[in-house]
Design an enzyme around this catalytic site. Sequence first.
Site, PDB file in Angstrom:
ATOM      1  N   MET A   1       0.811  -1.223   0.000  1.00  0.00           N
ATOM      2  CA  MET A   1       0.000   0.000   0.000  1.00  0.00           C
ATOM      3  C   MET A   1       0.837   1.261   0.000  1.00  0.00           C
ATOM      4  O   MET A   1       0.723   2.079   0.898  1.00  0.00           O
ATOM      5  CB  MET A   1      -0.950   0.003   1.178  1.00  0.00           C
ATOM      6  CG  MET A   1      -0.304  -0.193   2.510  1.00  0.00           C
ATOM      7  SD  MET A   1      -1.293  -1.290   3.528  1.00  0.00           S
ATOM      8  CE  MET A   1      -0.914  -2.855   2.743  1.00  0.00           C
ATOM      9  N   PRO A   2       1.663   1.416  -1.006  1.00  0.00           N
ATOM     10  CA  PRO A   2       2.527   2.607  -1.017  1.00  0.00           C
ATOM     11  C   PRO A   2       1.753   3.899  -1.315  1.00  0.00           C
ATOM     12  O   PRO A   2       0.674   3.867  -1.913  1.00  0.00           O
ATOM     13  CB  PRO A   2       3.500   2.323  -2.162  1.00  0.00           C
ATOM     14  CG  PRO A   2       3.345   0.893  -2.503  1.00  0.00           C
ATOM     15  CD  PRO A   2       1.945   0.517  -2.123  1.00  0.00           C
ATOM     16  N   TYR A   3       2.357   4.977  -0.869  1.00  0.00           N
ATOM     17  CA  TYR A   3       1.876   6.322  -1.172  1.00  0.00           C
ATOM     18  C   TYR A   3       3.059   7.093  -1.731  1.00  0.00           C
ATOM     19  O   TYR A   3       4.116   7.171  -1.095  1.00  0.00           O
ATOM     20  CB  TYR A   3       1.349   6.994   0.103  1.00  0.00           C
ATOM     21  CG  TYR A   3       1.061   8.457  -0.083  1.00  0.00           C
ATOM     22  CD1 TYR A   3      -0.136   8.882  -0.647  1.00  0.00           C
ATOM     23  CD2 TYR A   3       2.004   9.421   0.267  1.00  0.00           C
ATOM     24  CE1 TYR A   3      -0.391  10.228  -0.837  1.00  0.00           C
ATOM     25  CE2 TYR A   3       1.751  10.771   0.084  1.00  0.00           C
ATOM     26  CZ  TYR A   3       0.549  11.169  -0.464  1.00  0.00           C
ATOM     27  OH  TYR A   3       0.305  12.498  -0.672  1.00  0.00           O
TER      28      TYR A   3
END
EC number: 5.3.2.-
Lengths: 68, 68, 68, 68, 68, 68
Positions: A1-3
């Site tokens: 779940m990268p940002y």
Amino acid sequence: MPYVNIKVTDENVTQEQKQALIAGTTQLLVDVLDKNPATTFVVIDEVSTDNWGIGFDQVTKLRQLADT
Amino acid sequence: MPYVNIKVTDENVTQEQKQALIAGTTQLLVDVLDKNPATTFVVIDEVSTDNWGIGFDQVTKLRQLADT
Amino acid sequence: MPYVNIKVTDENVTQEQKQALIAGTTQLLVDVLDKNPATTFVVIDEVSTDNWGIGFDQVTKLRQLADT
Amino acid sequence: MPYVNIKVTDENVTQEQKQALIAGTTQLLVDVLDKNPATTFVVIDEVSTDNWGIGFDQVTKLRQLADT
Amino acid sequence: MPYVNIKVTDENVTQEQKQALIAGTTQLLVDVLDKNPATTFVVIDEVSTDNWGIGFDQVTKLRQLADT
Amino acid sequence: MPYVNIKVTDENVTQEQKQALIAGTTQLLVDVLDKNPATTFVVIDEVSTDNWGIGFDQVTKLRQLADT
């Protein structure tokens, strides 16, 4: 779940370029870290050249110097 | 002295909704961590749907697909 | 698909408090903006009191003054 | 190669003030940490007073109260 | 002079993976926007799974559920 | 009520240097924009040289090259 947050100067970035940044960054996170693209966010901030400084000066001024 | 940054897509967020986000976030920090509201900042960024990507695509495109 | 970043000083925030911040912030975005929790991210940064300044001073120093 | 982000409310910050913030911040990093100004970035975000909250309220409301 | 911030969970990201994220992101900005790599910054934040929430829960808990 | 985030590489920044960055940044905002120091936050992030890239490379590698 990268940002991922990409900040660039606000100088006529097109829809196609934005789409390419989003797709390319997401693919990179899939390739390198095996992240799930469905929960990978990419947010692009376009910053006025008046509001970005480098080497003591506003980019607006650096662009003017480069044009002369 | 917490600092909270809320990023949402720029899709007609009203004054009342902004006020509710600010009050609710501040109350949460008071309730959970006993923070002082006088030094609790909440900053809301409204991001163009062209500039927010998820799952390889711009949110603009996802919204168009959802509408069809 | 909101993204929320909560910065607080690093002063023994517990697992339960972190969970409460995450759940509370997510619920707020559901209630106020009808966002989808499955794509709502909350990221908590715990910042050393040496690295947080307010009113010219490090929080470390303010905590020491408050204790005397 | 420092990166500095300055967030202030969007209340008529002038070109001269932006230039002064950029030059002053860069000089501070040169003086304190001996950083290279050529790779020191300063990015200023001007945030609407509707989108900045402190002490449960939008700054817009605080400004109105201060004016009355 | 882009600035890119990549936030991922802190789960054994290797030196090689970090280098690949930095090189890949920088190349993307060169390819798409013709940016100068010498002034392209990429900063990676590794966030504890306790401090990252999605869908009301800490990632720590989601990982435990996935393992059972 | 400004918020300033200073990101530097994590290379032995001392308490005195942190204090100088906080005091200097706060004073700059007082001088240039007449801001109230009591609600001026400065947050310093120290980033591992493995996690900071410039010109395609990790700063760790650039430091090693500079030392040879």
